[in-house]
Write an enzyme that holds these catalytic residues in place. Structure first.
Site, PDB file in Angstrom:
ATOM      1  N   LYS C  76      37.297  29.365  42.708  1.00  0.00           N
ATOM      2  CA  LYS C  76      36.707  30.553  42.086  1.00  0.00           C
ATOM      3  C   LYS C  76      35.535  30.139  41.204  1.00  0.00           C
ATOM      4  O   LYS C  76      35.621  29.145  40.464  1.00  0.00           O
ATOM      5  CB  LYS C  76      37.776  31.277  41.256  1.00  0.00           C
ATOM      6  CG  LYS C  76      37.329  32.604  40.656  1.00  0.00           C
ATOM      7  CD  LYS C  76      38.499  33.338  39.999  1.00  0.00           C
ATOM      8  CE  LYS C  76      38.046  34.670  39.400  1.00  0.00           C
ATOM      9  NZ  LYS C  76      39.157  35.404  38.766  1.00  0.00           N
ATOM     10  N   SER C 151      40.054  40.186  39.740  1.00  0.00           N
ATOM     11  CA  SER C 151      38.706  39.681  39.843  1.00  0.00           C
ATOM     12  C   SER C 151      38.562  38.544  40.858  1.00  0.00           C
ATOM     13  O   SER C 151      37.441  38.165  41.183  1.00  0.00           O
ATOM     14  CB  SER C 151      38.199  39.208  38.485  1.00  0.00           C
ATOM     15  OG  SER C 151      38.992  38.164  38.014  1.00  0.00           O
ATOM     16  N   SER C 175      44.437  39.427  37.932  1.00  0.00           N
ATOM     17  CA  SER C 175      43.348  39.058  38.832  1.00  0.00           C
ATOM     18  C   SER C 175      43.646  38.040  39.910  1.00  0.00           C
ATOM     19  O   SER C 175      42.779  37.763  40.729  1.00  0.00           O
ATOM     20  CB  SER C 175      42.160  38.562  38.007  1.00  0.00           C
ATOM     21  OG  SER C 175      41.614  39.638  37.277  1.00  0.00           O
TER      22      SER C 175
END
Lengths: 480, 95, 484
Positions: C76, C151, C175
């Site tokens: 990420k 997210s 998330s």
């Protein structure tokens, strides 16, 4: 002195703690490095970095707390103080707010020979220093050096207990001496390791409420603190008496003009939005830790002063002066040792001749050209009668100018005191013979002329005659 | 709690966020909605409840006072917008 | 190769069926071909990946391989990666090449894993749909008109689309778990403090945790084993040894007491999701577990509490983005104020600005007690609900999200509606507990997740519970059409 008004002063002192590494990172804290060569990722506030607390900073704060009869909090919390400024990389300063590590202590200051006053210490808390801004040389831009960012600070806040610039300076000096005694701060005001902000207000005598105060920032010498406060007090009084109101604001001291002026940045009440720093956990300090800290404390100034009074028979005032700095106290004691234990004599000389010479040369006691051992050696020669006190002063001046040890100078210049009674007697008789008029006057009752005769004998011996013996012999002969 | 545009401007200033004047009204509306939403918390009785700052309630670990970082300034300044002589440059700050 | 799990891959590499370089090239090829449709990646690090793959192959040859050596993964874009762009999905960091590695990055490097690239995410991790990214939204591989969740949307979609066998994510209010549910994969948020936050760009410091997204619990166990561990650079990191998460995977669930909070099954939960979760719970009963009705009375306060605490912390965390030392700087600043306001005004997107402003307001003079202080008090009440529940039950289960994936744009105009997508996951972050999501069915052809919440440091138990379910069901093996 204006007796209609009372001055109220509180001091906030920022002492840089002399740890090797920063408070929240492992970067070095050494002064004077090339710009930004001591600012690691954590100090730069790069995305993703996190703070880790330096154990030594906690220890030093605890030392300070114990030395000032404060409470060292069993639990204290770091809080973020949020504001934007280029020398503050994260956009917040990690400080302490509601739960500081040290609180509710005091220091006693000497107002004069017989009075002391207790100044309360509200709190002392740990925080990180910001970087530096350099405004010159960058074609209209400001250059930011973050080497200093993250250096540990102990912010020491006093109660508004001081009532004059003199008291403020006395307190500031005492804190300055203390942090150096404790070896937690080098107290170097030129380098910025010891900074003072003064909160000043005035109020009518006997008023209960405090007046509006102004804050004078970054005073970096004792003299400036005194001047700034005095100026500000007068300014505020004049303002109020002229019908105006004191505005709560931050001011800077101009050392050239000796006046304070408001800071030029837009005045807005800063909303720091303090909240506990979520990257740090509460600091817990237990009794065992405090006991260890207590064991490492050096003899504190107050205790040392009492000991000097007891061991050497010094007055509180004299002991106070000698313990004003650790270096001076150390020097004094080393002198006593080297002088064969002469406390009072050593005290007089350290406070008198040595002090005078150092001041004149603009030199600190650490850099004294005459070491404590050398001075003690000189005093030994007074004690054993080799030279008189008066001659010793000359010898001292020569030692200070680098001409060698006491013995070497005495030898070279033939300054040994004449203590041989028969030699002195001879000279006394000669002097009396050469001054018949004065002798007659003396015999007629002007006994004060003894001093004249002593002077004449001393002159004849180039000051080397033992004054005590001269006195005794003269009396003997004159009163015979 | 409804926020008017001047309050939004104040908050934006505190946070140094440039907001397009054309968007201020919408921000005011959204922020007001969010604040109204979180105001439910007011109805909760929290007398005597200690705030929970850290889920695990641990205490701070201490680091030994050692220099462990050697700084390669160039590595860090490569991503800087403007530097000179090793310093970060910003518009002049007046004190 | 792209359908093999981590254990199979490790075996294949060890037995020289294929090399890491070959597999890495295959992933890169797949990414090149398919990511256009999905927008999972902000940066593909092809050269670096191949270098890492070569090195991994050497390690494997010399018999020094670990379970992740030579295995490609997606990272990420919130984790700092030295020499590689780390954008956090924001224009503010679009030009930021990180000068250092996050601890998690370092651990995965040491394990020999091969980083294919940095994944797309909601800007600064603020979002539940991956629609706030500066780099455009991520599409759900199950339906490109729909969101993947957020997210960690890019990481979830990349695994769901079989572009990579595993990815990393972060979870502040859901998330990792919510996108895992919406994309039909497994996602784990560990106990707060289990995974180091150093180098993981902070959103809400007391809530953030990094964790794995994979296609199975077994794979998640392998990833977590590499990611977890005490880090002296992170004061909130817990000094506790990392267990072997594989050891207990097959343990029996006989006697397991599963708490079902009534608040998780109330209004707002879509019928299709509720049905699938109920069926999944039935499987657990067959495995020997007992279902117990419980209550977490303060559940409804979790979202409002979160939306005070998280914005407050992030408003402060993001102050360092000021255009001075890194990141976006507005052109020709007139003065310092202009530098700050325009750099931040132009660099941050609207959701980030909203949260910074809410946070600033909640902390500001006069409002701190009413908002921030109050929220932290309610936070304790929420945690107490869980701790009380764990006195009588072992784990808590329920749906991960109230609906399956919603359409792009469906919730982006109404912030609060978006916030409510995290209604079941948020409380877990407030309490700092571990939680995971596993695929538990389809509703209208879209995946949905079952959430399992455990007590502190019970990751091994959660993985065991998930693994046993995955042994008797095959929801986790379903692939979206076109990405099989």
């Amino acid at each position: 002195m204006n007796t209609k008004w009372e001055t109220v002063i509180g001091l906030e002192i920022h002492a840089q703690l002399r740890t090797r590494s920063k408070i929240f990172s492992g970067a070095a804290t050494r002064y004077g490095a090339q710009p930004n060569t001591q600012a690691c990722a954590v100090d730069l506030g790069l995305p993703g970095v996190l703070p880790v607390l330096n154990a030594e900073a906690v220890l030093m704060a605890a030392k300070f707390g114990l030395a000032t009869h404060s409470t060292v909090a069993p639990r204290s919390v770091f809080a973020r103080k949020n504001y934007f400024y280029p020398d503050l990389p994260k956009g917040y300063q990690i400080s302490q707010y509601e739960l500081p590590i040290v609180h509710d202590g005091y220091l006693d200051i000497e107002l004069d020979e017989s009075t002391t006053k207790r100044i309360g210490i509200t709190r002392a808390h740990l925080e990180e220093d910001a970087g530096k801004s350099l405004h010159e040389d960058f074609h209209g831009l400001t250059g930011i050096d973050l080497n200093r960012a993250g250096t540990p600070l102990l912010e020491i806040v006093s109660e508004p207990d001081m009532r004059s610039a003199r008291e403020a300076v006395a307190y500031m000096k005492k804190i300055h001496a203390l942090v150096r005694y404790l070896d937690i701060c080098d107290g170097n005001m030129q380098e910025g390791s010891f900074r003072c902000d003064a909160n000043v207000s005035v109020r009518p005598q006997d008023a209960e409420e405090f007046g509006t105060r102004t804050e004078i920032k970054n005073l970096n010498s004792f003299r400036f603190v005194e001047q700034a406060i005095n100026y500000e007090v007068e300014r505020q009084i004049a303002l109020i008496e002229g019908g105006g109101k004191v505005v709560q604001e931050t001011r800077l001291f101009d050392p050239d003009r000796h006046e304070t002026r408001p800071m030029r940045t837009k005045e807005e009440a800063n909303d720091y939005r303090y909240f506990p720093d979520p990257d740090l956990l509460p600091v817990e300090i237990g009794q065992a830790f405090l006991d260890d800290v207590a064991a490492t404390l050096p003899e504190l100034p107050e205790a040392r002063k009492q000991r000097f009074m007891g061991d050497y028979g010094l007055s509180a005032y004299d002991a106070g002066i000698l313990t004003a700095s650790r270096e001076q106290a150390d020097y004094f004691e080393a002198t006593v040792d080297a002088s064969g234990g002469q406390g009072k004599l050593s005290a007089n000389w350290v406070m008198g001749e040595l002090s005078g010479a150092l001041n004149k040369a603009g030199v600190d006691i650490i850099d004294s050209p005459v070491s404590a051992a050398e001075l003690g050696g000189l005093l030994l020669r007074i004690e054993d009668g080799t030279i008189s006190g008066k001659i010793a002063k000359q010898v001292f001046q020569d030692m200070f100018n680098g001409e060698g040890s006491a013995d070497a100078i005495i030898e070279k210049k033939g300054l040994k005191q004449i203590s041989d009674s028969s030699a002195i007697e001879g000279i006394v008789k000669e002097v009396l013979e050469n001054n018949p008029k004065q002798l007659e006057q003396y015999r007629n009752g002007q006994t004060k002329l003894l001093g004249y005769f002593v002077g004449q004998v001393m002159q004849a011996t180039q000051g080397k005659a033992n004054p005590k013996q001269v006195n005794e012999l003269l009396r003997k002969i004159l009163d015979a | 709690m409804a926020l008017d545009t001047s309050e939004v401007e104040n908050i934006a200033h505190l946070a140094r966020l440039g907001i397009d004047p054309a968007d201020i009204v919408e921000y005011a509306r959204n922020l007001s909605d969010i604040l109204a939403f979180v105001e439910q918390l007011n109805a909760v009785d929290t007398t005597g409840v200690e705030p929970l700052a850290h889920p695990l309630e641990a205490t701070q670990r201490l680091r030994a006072d050692e220099v462990t970082e050697t700084v390669e300034r160039e590595d860090f300044q490569q991503c800087a917008p403007q530097t000179e002589a090793g310093l970060y440059l910003v518009p002049k700050v007046i004190e | 190769m792209h359908t093999k799990n981590l254990t199979e891959l490790a075996k294949g590499l060890r037995e020289r069926e294929f090399s890491s370089v070959e597999f890495t090239q295959a992933c890169l090829e797949r990414v090149g071909r398919l990511d256009e449709q999905l927008n999972c990646f902000i940066t593909v690090t092809a050269e670096q990946a191949l270098r890492q793959a070569h090195a991994a192959d050497a390690r494997i040859q010399s018999g020094e391989a670990g379970p992740l050596t030579g295995i490609p993964f997606a990272h990420k874009d919130i984790f700092c990666t030295q020499g590689v762009k780390t954008s956090c999905g924001s224009k503010m960091l679009d030009n930021f090449i990180s000068p250092y590695d996050a601890t998690v990055t370092q651990y995965l490097n040491e394990a020999g894993a091969v980083m294919i690239g940095k994944t797309n995410m909601d800007e600064f991790a603020m979002g539940s749909s991956n629609e706030t990214s500066f780099y455009g939204p991520v599409k759900n591989p199950w339906d490109p008109q729909r969101v993947p969740g957020g997210s960690s949307g890019g990481s979830a979609a990349a695994v769901a689309a079989r572009l990579v066998p595993a990815s990393t994510g972060t979870d502040t209010g859901g998330s990792i778990r919510q996108p895992a549910a919406l994309c039909g994969i497994t996602g784990l948020k560990p106990t707060y403090g289990r995974v180091s936050r150093y180098g993981m760009i902070a959103f809400a410091s007391s809530l953030d945790q990094g964790g794995p997204l994979t296609r199975s619990a077994e794979d998640a166990a392998i990833m977590l084993g590499a990611m977890a561990g005490f880090d002296a650079r992170d004061s909130t990191s817990v000094d506790r040894p990392v267990e072997d998460y594989m050891v207990g995977l097959n343990d029996s669930l006989e006697g397991l007491k599963i708490g079902l909070p009534k608040e998780f099954f109330g209004a707002g939960l879509a019928g299709g999701v509720a049905d699938a979760v109920t069926a999944a719970l039935g499987e657990y009963e067959k495995l020997g577990a007992t279902l117990v009705d419980i209550s977490l009375p303060n559940t409804s306060l979790a979202v409002p509490t979160y939306y005070v605490v998280a914005p407050a912390e992030c408003s402060s965390n993001l102050s360092r983005m000021d255009g001075v030392r890194f990141g976006y700087r507005a052109s020709d600043p007139q003065d310092l104020e202009d530098l700050y306001t325009r750099s931040r005004g132009e660099g941050f997107g609207p959701e980030v600005k909203r949260r910074i402003m809410i946070g600033t307001y909640a902390l500001s003079a006069g409002y701190y007690d009413a908002y921030y202080h109050k929220a932290q008090q309610v936070r304790r009440l929420i945690r107490e609900d869980f701790l009380k529940a764990f006195e009588t039950i072992d784990v808590i289960m329920g749906p991960t999200a109230p609906t399956a994936a919603f359409r792009l744009g469906e919730k982006s105009d109404a912030p609060i509606t978006m916030y409510l997508s995290d209604i079941y996951t948020i409380a877990v972050n407030l309490a700092g507990l571990p939680g995971l999501s596993i695929p538990a069915g389809l509703t209208d052809g879209l995946p949905l997740g079952l959430q399992v919440i455990g007590n502190y440091f019970e990751e091994a138990r959660l993985l065991n519970i998930a693994h046993r379910f995955q042994q008797v069901t095959d929801w986790h093996e379903l692939a979206p059409q076109g990405f099989e």
